[in-house]
Design an enzyme around this catalytic site. Structure first.
Site, short mmCIF file in Angstrom:
data_model
loop_
_atom_site.label_atom_id
_atom_site.label_comp_id
_atom_site.label_asym_id
_atom_site.label_seq_id
_atom_site.Cartn_x
_atom_site.Cartn_y
_atom_site.Cartn_z
N ASP A 94 -6.29 -33.37 -18.52
CA ASP A 94 -5.97 -34.59 -18.77
C ASP A 94 -5.85 -35.73 -18.55
O ASP A 94 -5.39 -35.37 -17.05
CB ASP A 94 -4.46 -33.40 -19.56
CG ASP A 94 -3.93 -35.24 -20.41
OD1 ASP A 94 -4.62 -36.11 -21.03
OD2 ASP A 94 -2.52 -34.68 -20.59
N ASN A 144 -7.45 -33.61 -31.24
CA ASN A 144 -7.89 -34.66 -30.84
C ASN A 144 -8.95 -35.97 -31.61
O ASN A 144 -9.15 -36.46 -31.32
CB ASN A 144 -8.98 -34.50 -29.67
CG ASN A 144 -8.25 -34.22 -28.52
OD1 ASN A 144 -7.72 -33.41 -27.61
ND2 ASN A 144 -6.82 -34.62 -28.01
C1 IPE Z 1 -4.79 -31.85 -23.92
O1 IPE Z 1 -5.28 -33.17 -24.20
C2 IPE Z 1 -5.73 -31.46 -25.01
C3 IPE Z 1 -7.80 -31.39 -24.06
C4 IPE Z 1 -7.25 -31.79 -23.16
C5 IPE Z 1 -8.52 -31.83 -24.88
P1 IPE Z 1 -4.50 -34.26 -24.90
O2 IPE Z 1 -3.98 -35.79 -24.15
O3 IPE Z 1 -4.78 -34.41 -26.37
O4 IPE Z 1 -2.46 -33.56 -25.27
P2 IPE Z 1 -1.05 -34.44 -25.38
O5 IPE Z 1 -1.54 -35.35 -26.95
O6 IPE Z 1 -0.75 -35.69 -24.60
O7 IPE Z 1 -0.27 -33.14 -25.55
C1 IPE Z 2 -8.39 -35.63 -21.85
O1 IPE Z 2 -7.77 -37.40 -21.20
C2 IPE Z 2 -8.99 -35.58 -22.08
C3 IPE Z 2 -9.04 -34.98 -23.98
C4 IPE Z 2 -7.83 -34.92 -24.45
C5 IPE Z 2 -9.88 -35.41 -24.63
P1 IPE Z 2 -6.56 -37.85 -22.11
O2 IPE Z 2 -8.38 -38.96 -22.82
O3 IPE Z 2 -6.23 -37.13 -23.24
O4 IPE Z 2 -6.62 -38.38 -21.55
P2 IPE Z 2 -4.95 -39.55 -21.82
O5 IPE Z 2 -3.82 -38.33 -21.44
O6 IPE Z 2 -4.96 -40.61 -22.97
O7 IPE Z 2 -4.73 -40.28 -20.52
MG MG Z 3 -4.00 -37.19 -22.93
#
Ligand code: IPE
Ligand code: IPE
Ligand code: MG
Length: 241
Positions: free
Chosen positions: A18, A66
């Site tokens: 993340d 996602n």
């Molecule tokens: C969790 O991250 C999913 C992945 C890393 C693939 P998200 O960024 O989607 O999670 P939330 O929305 O902050 O809980």
């Molecule tokens: C994790 O990084 C990747 C996926 C969830 C696919 P994010 O895209 O959630 O990054 P932030 O949380 O917006 O910084």
């Molecule tokens: Mg995220």
């Protein structure tokens, strides 16, 4: 570090990758560029974990939730995933030499057919590898996974091949995407969030959690060491004393 530097290593490590978006934003880049960097970190940490002798490692790449992101971002993530699959095919000999078994956790029915076909192929071609189990969770949601398992059990009960009293935690666990893999010992989440986001709920029943403020693209082998070091010091009681 090597395995010898640790008194105990987790058998199964789970990583919520993340913070790609915030990493990009901080640099004035597009979110997709954050995912490109995050994919590099994934390769680096996956390799390092294997070298250390971690037997099972699961990376959360894309959740069932996602899909709610903008289409161009979802497409960018899927493209990167496709690149990785192609690379896994190109490096098949190398991966086999390292004994890496690749598996994908999640619902494949919503993944583009050409990617889903590659996923099947990569899994089949590494299925006899036993040194490192590298799992990638794509279109994965733990509640959906458990629902899917419960449905399959209910069908067996309806057909008479299973009795309700045969339903045990072990049976439910065996019907999850992780199948016969051990439960998660250590759950790592960077980027400052302290939540599970529908990841491996069943498998993490007794996992140790380790959080870091580092954004995933900045995550290094030293951060991974730090998580392992913290794990080594935890007193796991499993309900005992
Ligand atoms: C969790 O991250 C999913 C992945 C890393 C693939 P998200 O960024 O989607 O999670 P939330 O929305 O902050 O809980
Ligand atoms: C994790 O990084 C990747 C996926 C969830 C696919 P994010 O895209 O959630 O990054 P932030 O949380 O917006 O910084
Ligand atoms: Mg995220």
């Amino acid at each position: 570090m090597t395995a010898a530097d640790f008194t105990v290593l987790p058998r199964h490590v789970a990583v919520i990758m993340d913070g790609n978006g915030r990493w990009a934003k901080k640099r004035g880049l597009s979110r997709s560029e954050g995912h490109i960097e995050g994919a590099k970190t994934f390769r680096k940490i996956g390799e390092y974990a294997g070298d250390l002798g971690i037997k099972h490692i699961t990376f959360y790449a894309f959740s069932t939730e996602n899909w709610s992101r903008p289409e161009n971002e979802v497409n960018a993530i899927m493209r990167l995933f496709g690149d990785y699959l192609q690379e896994a095919m190109d490096r098949l000999d190398e991966n086999r030499e390292k004994g890496i078994r690749l598996r994908f956790l999640g619902d494949r029915s919503a993944i583009a057919p050409e990617l889903a076909a590659l996923m099947d192929t990569v899994e089949t071609l590494t299925a006899d590898m036993t040194k490192v189990n590298l799992n990638i969770a794509v279109n994965y949601g733990s509640q959906q996974e458990i629902t899917h398992a419960v449905r399959s059990i209910a069908e067996d009960v309806r057909s008479g091949s299973l009795q309700p009293e045969d339903i045990t935690p072990a049976l439910i666990g065996s019907r999850l995407y992780t199948g016969d893999q051990p439960p998660v010992d250590l759950m790592i989440r960077p980027s400052g969030e302290q939540r599970i986001s529908n990841f491996l709920l069943w498998q993490s029943a007794y996992a140790e959690f380790w959080y870091s403020d580092v954004l995933w693209p900045d995550f290094t082998e030293r951060d991974f060491d730090e998580a392992l070091r913290a794990y080594e010091k935890r007193n796991r009681r499993f309900g005992g004393i």
